[in-house]
Design a protein around this motif. Structure first.
Motif, PDB file in Angstrom:
ATOM      1  N   ARG A  95       0.820  -1.206   0.000  1.00 23.62           N
ATOM      2  CA  ARG A  95       0.000   0.000   0.000  1.00 23.62           C
ATOM      3  C   ARG A  95       0.862   1.267   0.000  1.00 23.62           C
ATOM      4  NH1 ARG A  95      -2.601   3.582   3.262  1.00 23.62           N
ATOM      5  NH2 ARG A  95      -1.472   2.898   5.118  1.00 23.62           N
ATOM      6  N   SER A  96       2.046   1.153   0.589  1.00 21.24           N
ATOM      7  CA  SER A  96       2.927   2.315   0.711  1.00 21.24           C
ATOM      8  C   SER A  96       3.851   2.489  -0.485  1.00 21.24           C
ATOM      9  CB  SER A  96       3.757   2.215   1.999  1.00 21.24           C
ATOM     10  OG  SER A  96       2.912   2.161   3.134  1.00 21.24           O
ATOM     11  N   GLY A  97       3.778   1.570  -1.449  1.00 24.75           N
ATOM     12  CA  GLY A  97       4.541   1.771  -2.670  1.00 24.75           C
ATOM     13  C   GLY A  97       5.724   0.854  -2.890  1.00 24.75           C
ATOM     14  N   ALA A  98       5.792  -0.296  -2.191  1.00 28.82           N
ATOM     15  CA  ALA A  98       6.881  -1.243  -2.433  1.00 28.82           C
ATOM     16  C   ALA A  98       6.734  -1.873  -3.810  1.00 28.82           C
ATOM     17  CB  ALA A  98       6.881  -2.331  -1.356  1.00 28.82           C
ATOM     18  N   LYS A 189       0.857   7.317 -16.076  1.00 28.52           N
ATOM     19  CA  LYS A 189      -0.537   7.770 -16.154  1.00 28.52           C
ATOM     20  C   LYS A 189      -1.475   6.795 -15.440  1.00 28.52           C
ATOM     21  CE  LYS A 189       0.095  10.308 -20.482  1.00 28.52           C
ATOM     22  NZ  LYS A 189      -0.185  10.341 -21.934  1.00 28.52           N
ATOM     23  N   ILE A 190      -1.189   5.497 -15.578  1.00 27.70           N
ATOM     24  CA  ILE A 190      -2.003   4.482 -14.893  1.00 27.70           C
ATOM     25  C   ILE A 190      -1.924   4.688 -13.386  1.00 27.70           C
ATOM     26  CG2 ILE A 190      -2.173   2.010 -14.342  1.00 27.70           C
ATOM     27  CD1 ILE A 190      -1.245   1.487 -17.265  1.00 27.70           C
ATOM     28  N   HIS A 195      -4.425   6.130  -8.482  1.00 25.59           N
ATOM     29  CA  HIS A 195      -3.977   6.664  -7.187  1.00 25.59           C
ATOM     30  C   HIS A 195      -3.132   5.633  -6.444  1.00 25.59           C
ATOM     31  CE1 HIS A 195      -6.700   9.984  -7.906  1.00 25.59           C
ATOM     32  NE2 HIS A 195      -7.701   9.142  -8.041  1.00 25.59           N
ATOM     33  N   VAL A 196      -2.138   5.070  -7.162  1.00 22.02           N
ATOM     34  CA  VAL A 196      -1.217   4.101  -6.569  1.00 22.02           C
ATOM     35  C   VAL A 196       0.212   4.570  -6.837  1.00 22.02           C
ATOM     36  CG1 VAL A 196      -2.838   2.192  -6.828  1.00 22.02           C
ATOM     37  CG2 VAL A 196      -1.174   2.637  -8.654  1.00 22.02           C
ATOM     38  N   VAL A 203      -1.469  -3.694  -9.593  1.00 23.96           N
ATOM     39  CA  VAL A 203      -1.977  -5.039  -9.878  1.00 23.96           C
ATOM     40  C   VAL A 203      -3.038  -5.429  -8.854  1.00 23.96           C
ATOM     41  CG1 VAL A 203      -1.358  -7.487  -9.929  1.00 23.96           C
ATOM     42  CG2 VAL A 203       0.093  -5.813 -11.096  1.00 23.96           C
ATOM     43  N   ALA A 204      -2.758  -5.131  -7.581  1.00 26.51           N
ATOM     44  CA  ALA A 204      -3.725  -5.446  -6.528  1.00 26.51           C
ATOM     45  C   ALA A 204      -5.047  -4.718  -6.759  1.00 26.51           C
ATOM     46  CB  ALA A 204      -3.147  -5.077  -5.158  1.00 26.51           C
TER      47      ALA A 204
END
Length: 212
Positions: A95-98, A189-190, A195-196, A203-204
């Protein structure tokens, strides 16, 4: 040359990892630290391509360090390397960007492969971690917004589908007959539309909200 920064509080392991990584011509350890107390300054100064991040460290731990890194650099690849395989830490890291999540028992030869993989745009995970991720998101409720595709273009959906299929940036470029820079542009852009901050999180979300 792939520049790597290590965050690991165990001195013996930190030095061992540094020796292992520096033993190969294509890798170089730009810095190695026992905690993330000064992580923003270190990332700005050293400009690594990949960060290997422990979770349980004195001072600023790995999860907080990861969040701080994402405040100053959204491009550097962050690979969690830890003993923790519980749902809470896995989910919080993603969630934090790993960009990937490995256990410390990963064999050295595989670790080097995973570093190359994450640098190339992959999202390496220890198999037991990957199963947890799938289980975590398979039971999540679907978004209530019908037909919500986050305004992704057909091209962006195609790129996202290939990410879900495990393709690296190089593989996506070859599959779609486009340059790696174009792939990076689509993925940026994705990330903004979903908002990831990372491939694993994208992917999640694709699974959770059935975007593709």
């Amino acid at each position: 040359m792939i520049r790597i920064v290590l965050y690991e509080d165990n001195t013996q392991l930190r030095e061992g990892l540094s020796m292992l990584i520096n033993g190969f011509d294509k890798f170089a350890v730009a810095g190695a630290f026992r905690n993330c107390n000064n992580v923003k300054e270190e990332i700005r100064e050293l400009k690594p391509d990949v960060v290997l991040m422990d979770i349980d460290m004195p001072g600023t731990n790995g999860i907080e360090g990861l969040k701080l890194i994402r405040e100053v650099d959204n491009q550097v690849k962050v690979l969690m390397l830890t003993v923790f395989d519980d749902n809470k830490n896995v989910f919080e890291a993603i969630r934090s960007g790993a960009d990937g999540y490995l256990l410390k028992k990963t064999p050295p030869s595989k670790l080097l492969e995973y570093i190359q993989d994450v640098f190339d745009g992959g999202a390496p995970m220890t198999s037991s971690i990957a199963r947890q991720v799938l289980q975590m998101f398979s039971g999540q409720p679907v978004s209530n917004r019908e037909e919500d595709n986050y305004n992704l273009s057909d091209r962006e959906k195609e790129v996202l589908q290939l990410l879900v299929n495990g393709y690296s940036y190089k593989m996506i470029a070859a599959e779609m007959y486009i340059s790696i820079d174009t792939v990076r542009s689509h993925i940026k852009k994705i990330y903004e539309k979903l908002h990831v901050n990372s491939k694993s999180e994208a992917v999640a979300k694709a699974f959770k909200d059935r975007i593709i």
